[in-house]
Scaffold this motif. Structure first.
Motif, short mmCIF file in Angstrom:
data_model
loop_
_atom_site.label_atom_id
_atom_site.label_comp_id
_atom_site.label_asym_id
_atom_site.label_seq_id
_atom_site.Cartn_x
_atom_site.Cartn_y
_atom_site.Cartn_z
N ASP A 33 0.83 -1.19 0.00
CA ASP A 33 0.00 0.00 0.00
C ASP A 33 0.87 1.24 0.00
O ASP A 33 1.72 1.41 0.86
CB ASP A 33 -0.91 0.02 1.23
CG ASP A 33 -1.76 1.28 1.28
OD1 ASP A 33 -2.35 1.62 0.24
OD2 ASP A 33 -1.83 1.90 2.35
N PRO A 35 0.08 5.10 0.20
CA PRO A 35 -1.02 6.05 0.38
C PRO A 35 -0.79 7.35 -0.40
O PRO A 35 0.33 7.78 -0.58
CB PRO A 35 -1.00 6.30 1.89
CG PRO A 35 0.41 6.06 2.28
CD PRO A 35 0.91 4.96 1.40
N TYR A 52 5.19 10.38 6.72
CA TYR A 52 3.93 9.80 7.20
C TYR A 52 4.20 8.42 7.79
O TYR A 52 5.10 7.72 7.35
CB TYR A 52 2.92 9.71 6.05
CG TYR A 52 1.51 9.45 6.51
CD1 TYR A 52 0.91 8.23 6.29
CD2 TYR A 52 0.79 10.42 7.19
CE1 TYR A 52 -0.39 7.98 6.71
CE2 TYR A 52 -0.50 10.17 7.63
CZ TYR A 52 -1.09 8.95 7.38
OH TYR A 52 -2.35 8.70 7.81
N MET A 54 3.62 5.25 7.61
CA MET A 54 3.17 4.10 6.82
C MET A 54 4.35 3.19 6.53
O MET A 54 5.50 3.61 6.59
CB MET A 54 2.51 4.56 5.52
CG MET A 54 1.20 5.31 5.71
SD MET A 54 -0.11 4.33 6.48
CE MET A 54 -0.46 3.15 5.19
N HIS A 55 4.03 1.97 6.19
CA HIS A 55 5.03 0.92 6.00
C HIS A 55 6.14 1.34 5.04
O HIS A 55 7.32 1.10 5.29
CB HIS A 55 4.31 -0.32 5.47
CG HIS A 55 4.97 -1.61 5.81
ND1 HIS A 55 5.76 -2.29 4.92
CD2 HIS A 55 4.97 -2.37 6.94
CE1 HIS A 55 6.21 -3.40 5.47
NE2 HIS A 55 5.74 -3.47 6.71
N ASN A 169 7.34 8.84 12.84
CA ASN A 169 6.01 8.97 12.28
C ASN A 169 5.85 10.38 11.73
O ASN A 169 6.82 11.16 11.69
CB ASN A 169 4.95 8.69 13.34
CG ASN A 169 4.66 7.20 13.47
OD1 ASN A 169 5.00 6.43 12.57
ND2 ASN A 169 4.04 6.81 14.56
#
Length: 304
Positions: A33, A35, A52, A54-55, A169
């Motif tokens: 994913d 984003p 961000y 996210m992975h 993050n």
């Protein structure tokens, strides 16, 4: 708190015995994913590291911790498209911090990337009661498991490393504990990006051999990788002293170079040495260690 977590990362990274240099190599982060609010669609944009939680961003940050000069790209899973993009744009490393379904189009894409000379690094999976999962279980990938995380292991495994890294993050004042084999694969991808900055012609098998030769025994499947102490000055091409040196000196990157004659002469006298991949890198700046080694060789030759 942030300084404490950064200290924890440093202590973990120190175990890899990272060399002092960094290198501008390209790495593709392929993810399940990507984003929209990360700022990249498909495979067009460079990952904004730390933008961000996210992975993809976590994976990119781990690679950047190992090699700050690495240029990171990102794409959703589409093996054929990503491989074609990487070949077209000379991106030799793909990191896959996921497992997925095995099918013919993905296998064909892995082989195509492998045959081109690319290195596909993949997480083994986080289920300790399972064998290494796809794509890591392909013969055309480097399969990575963790010593401090639950890992899927079997004979297809190539290397162990430590995972569980602190990454940022979206809020720069907050750290995320990135764990599992997802965090292990980019450690090795980052290490490989450093290796390729010195030996850009190495392919997957060259890398696999280097990783295994420099891994300490861990279990029946693989060992734990760390860089050798002499990596940045390990430039000797072993050869028999009785051999005809002139016949053997065939560096593939000095033909036509203005210093070709002097390089051959210096090598014949044992003052200069090439790299293990058969290159001399005539325009690459000498590191301090390489200069010292060359000067010492000259002094030794004068005394003989």
């Amino acid at each position: 708190m942030i300084k404490y977590l950064q200290k924890q990362n440093k202590e973990r990274l120190d175990k890899f015995n990272l060399p002092s240099f960094t290198g501008k190599t390209k790495v593709m982060v392929m993810e399940k994913d990507i984003p929209y609010d990360l700022g990249f669609l498909g495979i067009k944009e460079v990952v904004k590291v730390g933008s961000y939680a996210m992975h993809a961003s976590w994976t990119a940050q781990v690679i950047k911790l190992i090699n700050p000069e690495a240029e990171i790209y990102a794409s959703k899973i589409d093996f054929p498209q990503v491989v074609d993009y990487c070949i077209k744009n000379d991106i030799k490393i793909i990191n896959a911090s996921f497992t997925c379904m095995n099918n013919s189009s993905r296998r064909e894409a892995l082989k195509k990337f492998y045959d081109w000379g690319g290195i596909f690094v993949a997480a083994s999976g986080n289920e300790s009661n399972r064998d290494v999962q796809f794509p890591a279980n392909s013969e055309h990938t480097i399969a990575v498991a963790g010593t401090n995380v639950e890992s899927s292991v079997s004979q297809e495994l190539d290397v162990y490393t430590e995972g569980n890294i602190y990454v940022r993050n979206k809020d720069e004042g907050f750290f995320h504990y990135y764990n599992g084999t997802s965090s292990c694969a980019p450690v090795i991808a980052g290490c490989i990006s450093l290796i390729l900055s010195e030996y850009p012609s190495w392919n997957c098998e060259d890398i696999r051999k280097f990783l295994k030769q420099n891994s300490k025994s861990y279990d029946e499947f693989a060992g734990v990788f760390s860089f050798p102490d002499s990596f940045e000055i390990e430039i000797d091409n072993p050869k028999n002293e009785d051999d005809n040196m002139s016949e053997e000196i065939k560096f593939k990157d000095i033909k036509g170079h203005w210093a070709e004659k002097e390089i051959k002469e210096g090598t014949e006298k044992g003052i200069l040495k090439g790299y293990p991949d058969g290159t001399f890198k005539p325009d690459k700046p000498l590191t301090r260690a390489e200069y010292i080694v060359a000067e010492l060789r000259k002094i030794i030759k004068r005394k003989e």
